[in-house]
Write a protein that holds these residues in place. Structure first.
Motif, PDB file in Angstrom:
ATOM      1  N   PHE A  55       0.821  -1.211   0.000  1.00 33.63           N
ATOM      2  CA  PHE A  55       0.000   0.000   0.000  1.00 33.63           C
ATOM      3  C   PHE A  55       0.856   1.263   0.000  1.00 33.63           C
ATOM      4  CE2 PHE A  55      -3.308  -2.952   1.525  1.00 33.63           C
ATOM      5  CZ  PHE A  55      -4.325  -2.602   0.654  1.00 33.63           C
ATOM      6  N   LYS A  56       1.970   1.247   0.732  1.00 34.86           N
ATOM      7  CA  LYS A  56       2.836   2.420   0.771  1.00 34.86           C
ATOM      8  C   LYS A  56       3.430   2.737  -0.600  1.00 34.86           C
ATOM      9  CE  LYS A  56       4.257   2.255   5.630  1.00 34.86           C
ATOM     10  NZ  LYS A  56       5.404   2.046   6.557  1.00 34.86           N
ATOM     11  N   LYS A  57       3.636   1.715  -1.395  1.00 39.13           N
ATOM     12  CA  LYS A  57       4.248   1.882  -2.707  1.00 39.13           C
ATOM     13  C   LYS A  57       3.320   2.573  -3.688  1.00 39.13           C
ATOM     14  CE  LYS A  57       6.788  -0.718  -6.234  1.00 39.13           C
ATOM     15  NZ  LYS A  57       7.289  -2.057  -6.634  1.00 39.13           N
ATOM     16  N   TYR A  58       2.010   2.351  -3.543  1.00 39.11           N
ATOM     17  CA  TYR A  58       1.074   2.854  -4.547  1.00 39.11           C
ATOM     18  C   TYR A  58       0.081   3.902  -4.023  1.00 39.11           C
ATOM     19  CZ  TYR A  58       2.672  -1.126  -7.292  1.00 39.11           C
ATOM     20  OH  TYR A  58       3.455  -2.019  -7.989  1.00 39.11           O
ATOM     21  N   ILE A  59      -0.080   3.981  -2.718  1.00 36.59           N
ATOM     22  CA  ILE A  59      -1.172   4.795  -2.183  1.00 36.59           C
ATOM     23  C   ILE A  59      -0.655   5.783  -1.136  1.00 36.59           C
ATOM     24  CG2 ILE A  59      -3.370   4.704  -0.935  1.00 36.59           C
ATOM     25  CD1 ILE A  59      -3.655   1.835  -2.088  1.00 36.59           C
ATOM     26  N   LYS A  60      -1.224   6.993  -1.160  1.00 37.75           N
ATOM     27  CA  LYS A  60      -0.905   8.026  -0.180  1.00 37.75           C
ATOM     28  C   LYS A  60      -2.176   8.459   0.548  1.00 37.75           C
ATOM     29  CE  LYS A  60       2.888   9.902  -2.978  1.00 37.75           C
ATOM     30  NZ  LYS A  60       3.421  11.101  -3.671  1.00 37.75           N
ATOM     31  N   LYS A  61      -1.998   9.060   1.703  1.00 38.68           N
ATOM     32  CA  LYS A  61      -3.150   9.517   2.488  1.00 38.68           C
ATOM     33  C   LYS A  61      -3.959  10.574   1.751  1.00 38.68           C
ATOM     34  CE  LYS A  61      -1.101   8.637   7.034  1.00 38.68           C
ATOM     35  NZ  LYS A  61      -0.677   9.243   8.318  1.00 38.68           N
ATOM     36  N   SER A  62      -3.290  11.333   0.889  1.00 48.85           N
ATOM     37  CA  SER A  62      -3.949  12.428   0.190  1.00 48.85           C
ATOM     38  C   SER A  62      -4.766  11.973  -1.021  1.00 48.85           C
ATOM     39  CB  SER A  62      -2.902  13.443  -0.285  1.00 48.85           C
ATOM     40  OG  SER A  62      -1.952  12.825  -1.143  1.00 48.85           O
ATOM     41  N   ASN A  63      -4.698  10.699  -1.378  1.00 45.87           N
ATOM     42  CA  ASN A  63      -5.424  10.202  -2.548  1.00 45.87           C
ATOM     43  C   ASN A  63      -6.929  10.248  -2.337  1.00 45.87           C
ATOM     44  OD1 ASN A  63      -2.942   7.634  -3.100  1.00 45.87           O
ATOM     45  ND2 ASN A  63      -3.118   9.615  -4.078  1.00 45.87           N
ATOM     46  N   SER A  64      -7.636  10.617  -3.413  1.00 45.93           N
ATOM     47  CA  SER A  64      -9.092  10.543  -3.389  1.00 45.93           C
ATOM     48  C   SER A  64      -9.513   9.092  -3.532  1.00 45.93           C
ATOM     49  CB  SER A  64      -9.678  11.359  -4.535  1.00 45.93           C
ATOM     50  OG  SER A  64      -9.308  10.797  -5.791  1.00 45.93           O
ATOM     51  N   LEU A  65     -10.815   8.841  -3.369  1.00 46.34           N
ATOM     52  CA  LEU A  65     -11.313   7.476  -3.503  1.00 46.34           C
ATOM     53  C   LEU A  65     -11.033   6.940  -4.903  1.00 46.34           C
ATOM     54  CD1 LEU A  65     -12.825   5.047  -2.391  1.00 46.34           C
ATOM     55  CD2 LEU A  65     -14.982   6.141  -3.066  1.00 46.34           C
ATOM     56  N   PHE A  66     -11.217   7.799  -5.914  1.00 45.88           N
ATOM     57  CA  PHE A  66     -10.954   7.363  -7.289  1.00 45.88           C
ATOM     58  C   PHE A  66      -9.475   7.046  -7.477  1.00 45.88           C
ATOM     59  CE2 PHE A  66      -9.544   8.477 -11.590  1.00 45.88           C
ATOM     60  CZ  PHE A  66     -10.263   7.537 -12.312  1.00 45.88           C
ATOM     61  N   ASP A  67      -8.615   7.915  -6.957  1.00 36.86           N
ATOM     62  CA  ASP A  67      -7.173   7.681  -7.067  1.00 36.86           C
ATOM     63  C   ASP A  67      -6.789   6.368  -6.384  1.00 36.86           C
ATOM     64  OD1 ASP A  67      -6.666   9.951  -8.489  1.00 36.86           O
ATOM     65  OD2 ASP A  67      -6.193  11.175  -6.737  1.00 36.86           O
ATOM     66  N   PHE A  68      -7.414   6.128  -5.219  1.00 35.26           N
ATOM     67  CA  PHE A  68      -7.139   4.892  -4.502  1.00 35.26           C
ATOM     68  C   PHE A  68      -7.479   3.679  -5.357  1.00 35.26           C
ATOM     69  CE2 PHE A  68      -9.010   1.357  -2.125  1.00 35.26           C
ATOM     70  CZ  PHE A  68      -7.930   0.972  -1.337  1.00 35.26           C
ATOM     71  N   MET A  69      -8.648   3.696  -5.984  1.00 37.35           N
ATOM     72  CA  MET A  69      -9.093   2.559  -6.781  1.00 37.35           C
ATOM     73  C   MET A  69      -8.176   2.341  -7.985  1.00 37.35           C
ATOM     74  SD  MET A  69     -13.224   3.202  -6.618  1.00 37.35           S
ATOM     75  CE  MET A  69     -13.600   1.798  -7.655  1.00 37.35           C
TER      76      MET A  69
END
Length: 302
Positions: free
Chosen positions: A88-102
């Protein structure tokens, strides 16, 4: 282990760190762990430490000796958690929106699947070089995946340094001790052979925990039984090149043909998609173009 130094005191923990580590990670049975733990906490007057009392009560949930009979691919619960966190750390940040997360999560899965396809292709087309000539290895290099074969080969290499001794026998079973010839592994291991099941198990529980025979069982099979081929009952399909053999259906109900050409072409398409996503996420405009384009492609394919 950092929790221990906080809860029992840095000085006491430093004094007994090695014993705590040995007690937790090297105990092979619940009985052995309980004995070591009781002696350790009594030795340094830690019987009244509330934190130690409480974690001891739930020892069946975190001590390896209580769960080493359960298959875990040789990974501890902490390793599983660390692997997930790293992903998760490699691809996702706390600032990501739900769409960005998906989208980012999907991109991570695509890369993982591409890596799996590459490994499958290598398993089909590349054969590891054997460390030594042995019938076991000649047989299993064709059966195990390359990664698992290398792990098995290391166990096979080491097992030749062990000696085995029959210590007891009944009508239904035989008990052996297996130790290194040089005496480094003074503790040794117990190998139990069940005559009715025609199956050997070891006190180290690696076969149950990981799914491949340990050096101690291999020592029994090679040196005592004089086998020239690993019996089928010790080979788990999950670690073989044929693990995916059989009929597999995609989301549309169509049969997926697991052949070399399919794996290669699918891997190439997956890599192209991942590269396109990486390129599109440079700016917001490119990302929007990708979203619209993917929707159009999906509608045409459907």
């Amino acid at each position: 282990m950092s929790k221990f130094s906080e809860k029992v005191g840095a000085k006491q923990y430093a004094t007994h760190e090695g014993k705590f580590h040995d007690c937790i990670w090297n105990s092979e049975s619940p009985e052995e762990f309980d004995l070591k733990w009781t002696e350790l906490v009594a030795e340094d007057g830690l019987n009244n430490n509330d934190w130690l009392v409480n974690i001891y009560k739930i020892r069946s949930k975190w001590i390896p000796a209580y769960v080493n009979h359960v298959f875990s691919a040789n990974m501890s619960s902490s390793q599983l958690a660390e692997t997930n966190h790293a992903f998760f750390k490699k691809y996702i940040k706390k600032s990501n929106s739900l769409f960005d997360f998906m989208v980012r999560f999907g991109r991570g899965l695509l890369k993982q699947r591409h890596g799996e396809l590459v490994a499958d292709f290598k398993d089909m087309n590349e054969t590891p070089k054997l460390k030594m000539n042995h019938d076991f290895l000649d047989h299993l290099v064709q059966i195990y995946t390359n990664e698992i074969y290398h792990i098995f080969e290391d166990e096979m290499w080491v097992c030749l340094k062990y000696k085995i001794e029959l210590i007891s026998e009944t009508e239904n079973q035989q008990m052996f001790t297996v130790k290194q010839n040089n005496g480094v592994d003074s503790k040794g291991r117990k190998v139990l052979y069940n005559k009715e099941l025609n199956f050997a198990s070891c006190s180290c529980r690696k076969l149950e925990r990981f799914g491949i025979p340990c050096r101690h069982i291999l020592s029994y099979l090679v040196k005592y039984q004089d086998f020239v081929k690993l019996p089928d009952q010790y080979i788990q399909k999950r670690w073989t090149k044929e693990a995916k053999a059989g009929v597999v259906f995609d989301n549309g109900g169509l049969i997926i043909n697991d052949d070399k050409e399919f794996i290669l072409k699918r891997g190439q398409v997956v890599k192209g998609c991942v590269d396109l996503i990486d390129k599109a996420f440079i700016c917001e405009e490119a990302k929007n173009i990708l979203k619209v384009g993917l929707q159009e492609i999906r509608e045409k394919i459907d």
